[in-house]
Enzyme design. Structure first.
Site, PDB file in Angstrom:
ATOM      1  N   ASP B 369     147.667  31.019 -19.663  1.00 13.49           N
ATOM      2  CA  ASP B 369     147.254  30.155 -18.540  1.00 13.49           C
ATOM      3  C   ASP B 369     147.132  28.725 -19.068  1.00 13.49           C
ATOM      4  O   ASP B 369     146.536  28.478 -20.117  1.00 13.49           O
ATOM      5  CB  ASP B 369     145.905  30.640 -17.968  1.00 13.49           C
ATOM      6  CG  ASP B 369     145.530  29.905 -16.706  1.00 13.49           C
ATOM      7  OD1 ASP B 369     146.258  30.107 -15.671  1.00 13.49           O
ATOM      8  OD2 ASP B 369     144.585  29.125 -16.740  1.00 13.49           O
ATOM      9  N   ILE B 370     147.783  27.784 -18.315  1.00 12.56           N
ATOM     10  CA  ILE B 370     147.716  26.383 -18.719  1.00 12.56           C
ATOM     11  C   ILE B 370     146.293  25.880 -18.383  1.00 12.56           C
ATOM     12  O   ILE B 370     145.819  26.093 -17.264  1.00 12.56           O
ATOM     13  CB  ILE B 370     148.780  25.547 -17.997  1.00 12.56           C
ATOM     14  CG1 ILE B 370     150.198  26.083 -18.332  1.00 12.56           C
ATOM     15  CG2 ILE B 370     148.665  24.059 -18.325  1.00 12.56           C
ATOM     16  CD1 ILE B 370     151.312  25.450 -17.503  1.00 12.56           C
ATOM     17  N   GLU B 412     149.879  28.511 -12.554  1.00  8.23           N
ATOM     18  CA  GLU B 412     150.122  28.035 -13.910  1.00  8.23           C
ATOM     19  C   GLU B 412     149.911  29.161 -14.922  1.00  8.23           C
ATOM     20  O   GLU B 412     149.734  28.926 -16.113  1.00  8.23           O
ATOM     21  CB  GLU B 412     149.177  26.842 -14.216  1.00  8.23           C
ATOM     22  CG  GLU B 412     147.711  27.184 -14.299  1.00  8.23           C
ATOM     23  CD  GLU B 412     146.993  27.315 -12.951  1.00  8.23           C
ATOM     24  OE1 GLU B 412     147.714  27.294 -11.909  1.00  8.23           O
ATOM     25  OE2 GLU B 412     145.799  27.507 -12.921  1.00  8.23           O
TER      26      GLU B 412
END
Lengths: 286, 490
Positions: B369-370, B412
């Protein structure tokens, strides 16, 4: 020149006076044989007489008789019976000569004989023993084939038409022999010449049951067409045929007759035959 | 109805029609010929009958001529064998063999055929007795030991008084029979108690019939003339031709049907094979690749040009369908923005890896996950956010192995599936990926981008949810521990 003229005239006369005669005979054998046998005689007569002789063989005795009566023939060879009957019927008929033959005895004779013969294998030894058999004459007009045999039967008191089972007429002498050899008949009447020819041809297969008295041989006659002088000229030519002439040889060769030419006899020579005419004819219609 | 059956049925129908027409024609020809043959036989039979009657008439006419001759009558009366012989000789001919003159006692006076044979007794002969009693006899009897057609008639003098008999006879022999059938195809046979004659060696005549003659029954018993065909060769030939034609046609029909059958089978088999491929594809027994492979095989095989062309066309069509399908599949499993696998594809892969793990393989997953991506969007806008996502995805893709599967899980968030990779391996990969992103400088985003990663490995009995939950828990811990770090399951 004159001589040449006479010679030419004579030749011309001779040529113009030459005639053509008709000479007829009865069929005593097959016509072809008779023509071959008599042609040399015709040639001889033509050569000697300067005339032409044309031969005719008639169908039978009857025709010959008729033609003499009709004068459609000039000369004729007739048998004894014909001669006698014709002479009675036509007094103008001229007798010329009688045929001569070498007999079996070696003599030259104007006679011959008739025999009644039987087949040997039929075991018939006498005329009486032939009763009930088949019998054949040649022709009623035949001298040796009918007239004299009838006289033999007369002497034996036999009526052939009742004595035999059946009586046939075969016209010619050699046919009687052939019928005997074929077993069609057992008994037959033939001339002695025919018998001796059969003897030579078939051997001793016939028995002579009876013999006739001598029969004058055939005669040559001329019809009333021919003059007496011409008749005598031709008779003279016939009398003088040499023994070794081709005509005699031709008779021997083609008919088996031992011919010796001709002889001129008296007309009464044939009168003995007249007795045969007295034989009653036993012939009846069956 | 199947094409094969249709073609076969139609062809057989046509052949049968031709055969029936042929049979009809041949049968008509045969009947016409037979009628002509029968007619010919009938005409010939009548001809022979007529000839026979003429021979009988000839006997009677000859007898009548002789009877009317006065010379003959005289000859019979006087037993003049020679005259009768000469007369009869004139009348002997091919139609008359014997002429006999017989007296009333039955003694032969003369025989026309044998000059020197006469005088024998024939009174006991039937024909003689009949002629003597009944005036005439016309029939068959023995004459001189030979069977003859005899006409015997009494001869009368002056037309009243009987004097004898004339018998005229014709010997019944091979020559007589041959003369009667000369120029015909018929045969004649004569049978009596004494002899059997025939103009043919065949024992039996075909279509035999008797000559119709009114003959008196004599001493010869059971005498009969039969005429018939020597052999029905002509008719037999016709019959044989007809049979041969029928057999030939029948044989040809069988051969044609068999040839048709095998030709159809051969050709239809190729079409059928192609059709079956399409049917199997339609009914999901084959996928398009298998269809292509099968058709490719067909085009390689030795087959007819038509089938080859159809196969090539099908091959091209299948190829296009496969391409389209591939494109669609790719489209349906790919995230449009990042070109990575989408979540559906990732789920399929995860399911697949779980199935493979049942056969002993293993794998690890990394949930990525960004960090603070919402801030990027809020601060720089979605366009920059997308830019970050696209380049992050590219960097991650470049850092994984060919067999690894990377996809966008949502927003994301990404999921990395690492086949045959242990926890340690997965941690190395995750760390390497984190580091790469952390140190990358984006073209349109000025700040550093960090990622939090949660690693979990496969456990026996795992489900997609269980393994994902453990990875997600690890990711949660990484977030909670300050982000930009890698955590793994406990």
């Amino acid at each position: 020149m004159l001589l040449r003229f006479f010679l030419f005239s004579f030749l011309l006369f001779t040529t113009l006076s030459a005639k053509e005669y008709t000479f007829a005979t009865y069929p005593s054998n097959t016509p072809a044989k008779i023509i071959q046998a008599l042609t040399p005689l015709m040639e001889y007569l033509s050569a000697q007489s300067g005339d032409t002789f044309k031969l005719i063989v008639t169908k039978d005795y009857e025709e010959l008789t008729r033609r003499i009566e009709e004068k459609s023939v000039d000369f004729a060879w007739v048998n004894t019976k014909n001669f006698v009957l014709l002479k009675e019927k036509i007094p103008s008929l001229r007798y010329l000569v009688t045929y001569l033959e070498h007999s079996k005895s070696g003599k030259i004779t104007p006679y011959y004989q008739s025999f009644i013969v039987a087949r040997k294998d039929a075991n018939i030894t006498s005329l009486e023993g032939a009763q009930g058999k088949h019998f054949a004459f040649t022709d009623k007009e035949s001298t040796s084939g009918y007239a004299y045999p009838m006289m033999i039967f007369e002497e034996h008191h036999i009526n052939p038409y009742t004595f035999f089972q059946k009586v046939f007429f075969l016209k010619k002498h050699d046919k009687v022999v052939e019928a005997l050899m074929s077993h069609s008949i057992e008994v037959g009447a033939i001339s002695d010449g025919t018998y001796y020819t059969a003897l030579e041809k078939y051997g001793d297969r016939l028995t002579i049951l009876a013999t006739s008295e001598p029969i004058p041989l055939d005669a040559i006659v001329a019809s009333a067409n021919v003059s007496l002088k011409e008749s005598q000229r031709i008779a003279h030519i016939l009398e003088n045929i040499p023994l070794d002439a081709p005509s005699n040889k031709a008779f021997e060769e083609h008919l088996g007759w031992a011919s010796a030419g001709f002889v001129k006899k008296d007309e009464h020579f044939y009168e003995t035959f007249k007795r045969t005419l007295k034989v009653p004819l036993y012939e009846t219609l069956q | 109805m199947k094409l094969y059956n249709k073609i076969l049925f139609l062809t057989i129908m046509q052949l049968a029609a031709i055969l029936l027409f042929g049979i009809y024609q041949i049968q008509s020809l045969y009947l016409t010929q037979k009628t002509a043959f029968d007619q010919k036989s009938l005409i010939q039979s009548e001809m022979i009958q007529k000839r026979f009657e003429e021979k009988l008439e000839s006997l009677q006419k000859t007898a009548q001529i002789l009877i009317n001759s006065q010379e003959v009558i005289t000859g019979i009366i006087s037993n003049d064998t020679d005259m009768l012989y000469n007369w009869s000789k004139l009348f002997l001919s091919s139609s008359i063999d014997k002429i006999h003159f017989i007296d009333l006692d039955g003694t032969i006076i003369s025989r026309g055929e044998l000059e020197f044979r006469f005088a024998d007794d024939v009174s006991k002969r039937f024909y003689v007795q009949q002629a003597l009693q009944n005036d005439t006899f016309l029939g068959i009897d023995l004459v001189d030991g030979e069977e003859c057609l005899v006409y015997a008639k009494r001869v009368k003098q002056y037309g009243q008084k009987p004097i004898g008999i004339i018998s005229i006879a014709l010997i019944i022999d091979d020559a007589l029979l041959a003369s009667m059938v000369q120029g015909t195809t018929m045969s004649i046979a004569y049978h009596s108690e004494h002899q059997t004659l025939s103009t043919t060696k065949e024992q039996k005549l075909t279509n035999a019939s008797s000559l119709h003659v009114m003959l008196q029954a004599g001493s010869i018993k059971e005498a009969s003339f039969n005429i018939g065909l020597t052999s029905a060769e002509e008719l037999s030939a016709l019959k044989e031709a007809r049979t041969n034609f029928f057999v030939g046609i029948g044989f040809a029909l069988i051969i044609l049907v068999l040839a048709l059958h095998f030709t159809l089978l051969k050709h239809l088999r190729e079409y059928k094979a192609l059709a079956q491929v399409l049917i199997d594809f339609y009914e999901d027994r084959l996928d398009i690749k298998e269809v292509i492979a099968t058709i490719k095989q067909v085009t390689k095989e030795r087959t007819t040009p038509e089938v080859k062309k159809i196969a090539e066309a099908l091959f091209n069509m299948s190829q296009k369908v496969a391409d389209t399908q591939n494109a669609l599949e790719l489209l349906s499993s790919t995230d449009q923005l990042t070109n990575l696998s989408n979540r559906r594809k990732l789920e399929e892969c995860l399911e697949q890896k779980l199935k493979e793990s049942e056969r002993g393989s293993f794998f690890s997953i990394v949930m990525i996950d960004i960090d603070r991506f919402k801030t990027i969007n809020d601060t720089y806008g979605h366009e920059i956010g997308d830019h970050v996502l696209i380049h992050t995805a590219r960097l991650m893709r470049e850092s994984i192995r060919t067999s690894d599967i990377l996809g966008r899980w949502g927003g994301e968030e990404f999921l990395l599936i690492l086949p045959q990779t242990s926890l340690e391996g997965a941690l190395v990969m995750a760390e390497q990926m984190r580091s790469t992103i952390h140190h990358f400088t984006f073209e349109h985003y000025p700040q550093r981008v960090t990622m939090s990663l949660g690693v979990s490995i496969h456990h026996v009995g795992d489900t997609p949810n269980s393994i994902l939950r453990r990875a997600d828990n690890a990711l949660y811990r990484a977030k909670n521990s300050g982000r930009n770090r890698v955590e793994h399951e406990d």
